[in-house]
Design a protein around this motif. Structure first.
Motif, PDB file in Angstrom:
ATOM      1  N   ASP A 286     -13.804  21.683  59.771  1.00  0.00           N
ATOM      2  CA  ASP A 286     -13.707  20.869  60.979  1.00  0.00           C
ATOM      3  C   ASP A 286     -12.957  19.588  60.619  1.00  0.00           C
ATOM      4  O   ASP A 286     -13.540  18.656  60.076  1.00  0.00           O
ATOM      5  CB  ASP A 286     -15.101  20.551  61.521  1.00  0.00           C
ATOM      6  CG  ASP A 286     -15.051  19.677  62.772  1.00  0.00           C
ATOM      7  OD1 ASP A 286     -13.940  19.460  63.304  1.00  0.00           O
ATOM      8  OD2 ASP A 286     -16.113  19.206  63.211  1.00  0.00           O
TER       9      ASP A 286
ATOM     10  N   ASP B 256      -9.922  23.596  62.065  1.00  0.00           N
ATOM     11  CA  ASP B 256     -10.196  23.280  63.464  1.00  0.00           C
ATOM     12  C   ASP B 256      -9.875  21.811  63.739  1.00  0.00           C
ATOM     13  O   ASP B 256     -10.067  20.953  62.889  1.00  0.00           O
ATOM     14  CB  ASP B 256     -11.672  23.563  63.775  1.00  0.00           C
ATOM     15  CG  ASP B 256     -11.933  23.670  65.266  1.00  0.00           C
ATOM     16  OD1 ASP B 256     -10.960  23.706  66.052  1.00  0.00           O
ATOM     17  OD2 ASP B 256     -13.107  23.717  65.657  1.00  0.00           O
TER      18      ASP B 256
ATOM     19  N   LYS C   8     -12.259  29.408  69.928  1.00  0.00           N
ATOM     20  CA  LYS C   8     -11.119  29.461  69.008  1.00  0.00           C
ATOM     21  C   LYS C   8     -11.529  29.947  67.621  1.00  0.00           C
ATOM     22  O   LYS C   8     -10.811  30.736  66.998  1.00  0.00           O
ATOM     23  CB  LYS C   8     -10.459  28.080  68.935  1.00  0.00           C
ATOM     24  CG  LYS C   8      -9.850  27.621  70.263  1.00  0.00           C
ATOM     25  CD  LYS C   8      -9.057  26.336  70.130  1.00  0.00           C
ATOM     26  CE  LYS C   8      -9.922  25.114  69.935  1.00  0.00           C
ATOM     27  NZ  LYS C   8     -10.748  24.787  71.131  1.00  0.00           N
ATOM     28  N   GLU C   9     -12.686  29.497  67.131  1.00  0.00           N
ATOM     29  CA  GLU C   9     -13.117  29.954  65.802  1.00  0.00           C
ATOM     30  C   GLU C   9     -13.476  31.437  65.820  1.00  0.00           C
ATOM     31  O   GLU C   9     -13.220  32.154  64.849  1.00  0.00           O
ATOM     32  CB  GLU C   9     -14.309  29.132  65.307  1.00  0.00           C
ATOM     33  CG  GLU C   9     -14.743  29.521  63.901  1.00  0.00           C
ATOM     34  CD  GLU C   9     -15.759  28.577  63.282  1.00  0.00           C
ATOM     35  OE1 GLU C   9     -16.322  28.932  62.228  1.00  0.00           O
ATOM     36  OE2 GLU C   9     -15.984  27.488  63.844  1.00  0.00           O
TER      37      GLU C   9
END
Length: 475
Positions: free
Chosen positions: A206, A249, A184-185
């Protein structure tokens, strides 16, 4: 080992800093003037510079400007004997990571350095990607913003690339949804690198690691003295990402209170540091990622619906690795080449047995798991071809959905082999099997977060650990 240059004309301060940081695993060089510092910079690469603002031959502002012009990949932290908020803001705008006032506190210094190095790594990733297009046409080219992002040939991969190309040129907020380890990142970085913001910062947070007490300071920053322990002014991640992209995230882990503060910032596009009075205008694109179902979190009262709709201008569903077919081999080859460069090896291919195992395995850890498996295999391979023995046993024996661990005793190091499993036709073993399946299912649902799993299972963490160990789930 990270290289740090300390510039300070107070010999005692430089010496104390040098000893302290050396004990904490850094390679330290000191300079008593700007002139000596730039001699060192010419001859050696530094990850970070700690610079006193007042020097005999120059000041920290001029050193910062020159370092950012000549050595843009080097991070800078300014140290001074007095606090001036206007100066701090100016230095941050010029590219300093942070501004620290004396007296220096060891824990604070170490924490600031570690965060600066993490941030500098992210910025270096962005710089290395944009450098490939400098001097060329101003029309953005398709770019890969991360070494973990591989453009595959499967239908799922092509659709993913199409969505990135579609949304990247816009300023839409994006929700990236997918299992842990799906990249995803990397997708968020690719969106940033293919946007008009690619020359501005990409800042990743995060949210899963933030406590309720720290989240506000990390997001919005704080003024010196605004709360106990606020020894210096801190620039929040929204300010750091101004003009660029902020990637959040594991957004679902934020407390409800922080979600409310976040909503105000996102709506008004302004941020006010904790303890501050001035509102700072923001131009930040927000990309969030989650491995949880936010709609269910909304229904459970754990996530704000209004915040969800603010973020949900565009959504991307990340395909799990097991649904990407032969892309698995493309990624494995990519990671093998990266491992070769890292280890100085020349492993060029996979054996047919390895290819079959890689394609058959379910990859619950997705791309992250594949990368780790290939790095391990490259380390264990002595010739030019990866053999099945270089793979973990659970992968090399996994065919048609069945692993050797499903029907055979386990062997760990030099332990005595476990006895064969008893017949599963009695209530006791049926109950044990049901317990195993329930624990495994819950662990997967919460991405192996043991605290969350224990809460869902209505047991304490110690009991969960004991049950995991009894069922070999701790392996």
């Amino acid at each position: 080992m990270k290289n740090i240059l300390i510039i300070d004309d107070e010999v005692n301060v430089a010496l104390l800093l040098s000893k302290f940081l050396t004990r904490n695993g850094f390679n330290i060089t000191t300079a008593s003037s700007g002139a000596i510092a730039f001699e060192h910079l010419k001859n050696q690469s530094f990850n970070l510079v700690l610079c006193d603002y007042r020097l005999e031959d120059t000041d920290g502002r001029e050193i910062l400007k020159r370092i950012k012009a000549e050595y843009p990949q080097t991070g800078v932290i300014i140290i001074t004997g007095y606090s001036d908020i206007k100066m701090a803001v100016e230095l941050i705008k010029l590219g300093a990571y942070d501004y620290i006032t004396k007296p220096l506190y060891p824990d604070e210094i170490l924490s600031t350095i570690n965060k600066a190095l993490e941030m500098q790594t992210a910025l270096m990733d962005n710089t290395s990607e944009t450098a490939t297009t400098s001097g060329e046409s101003k029309t953005p080219k398709k770019q890969i913003a991360s070494q973990d992002f591989v453009i595959g040939s499967s239908r799922a991969s092509k659709e993913l690339v199409h969505q990135i190309e579609l949304v990247a040129p816009t300023n839409y907020s994006v929700i990236i949804i997918g299992e842990s380890g799906t990249g995803k990142e990397s997708v968020a970085k690719s969106i940033h690198m293919n946007s008009n913001r690619r020359d501005k910062p990409f800042i990743a947070m995060d949210c899963g690691s933030l406590t309720k007490e720290l989240a506000g300071s990390e997001f919005f920053g704080h003024e010196k003295g605004s709360f106990t322990g606020a020894m210096n002014t801190k620039i929040g991640h929204f300010e750091l990402a101004n003009g660029g992209t902020l990637f959040l995230d594991e957004i679902a882990n934020l407390s409800y209170d922080i979600q409310a503060a976040l909503l105000r910032t996102v709506q008004e596009r302004k941020v006010r540091r904790i303890g501050g009075t001035k509102e700072i205008d923001l131009d930040v694109r927000i990309i969030i990622a989650t491995n949880e179902n936010l709609q269910e979190a909304i229904r459970a009262g754990k996530f704000r619906e209004d915040l969800y709709h603010r973020f949900n201008e565009f959504s991307i569903n990340m395909p799990p690795l097991r649904e990407r077919g032969k892309d698995i081999i493309l990624m494995a080859e990519h990671f093998l080449q990266a491992a070769n460069e890292e280890l100085g090896r020349n492993v060029s291919r996979f054996s047919p047995e390895v290819i079959e195992s890689l394609l058959s395995y379910r990859w619950q850890g997705n791309i992250r798991e594949l990368k780790n498996v290939i790095r391990r295999a490259a380390l264990l391979t002595e010739g030019g071809e990866v053999q099945a023995k270089a793979l973990p046993l659970e992968i090399s024996t996994y065919t048609k959905g069945v692993s050797v661990y499903d029907n055979a005793p386990s062997y760990h190091n030099n332990e005595t082999p476990a006895p064969p499993a008893p017949p599963r036709h009695d209530l006791k073993n049926a109950a044990m099997e049901a317990e195993y399946e329930t624990i495994l299912r819950v662990l997967r649902e919460v991405n192996f977060n043991k605290t969350k799993a224990a809460a869902i299972l209505n047991i304490d963490r110690k009991t969960l650990y004991n049950k995991m160990k009894a069922n070999n789930l701790d392996k």
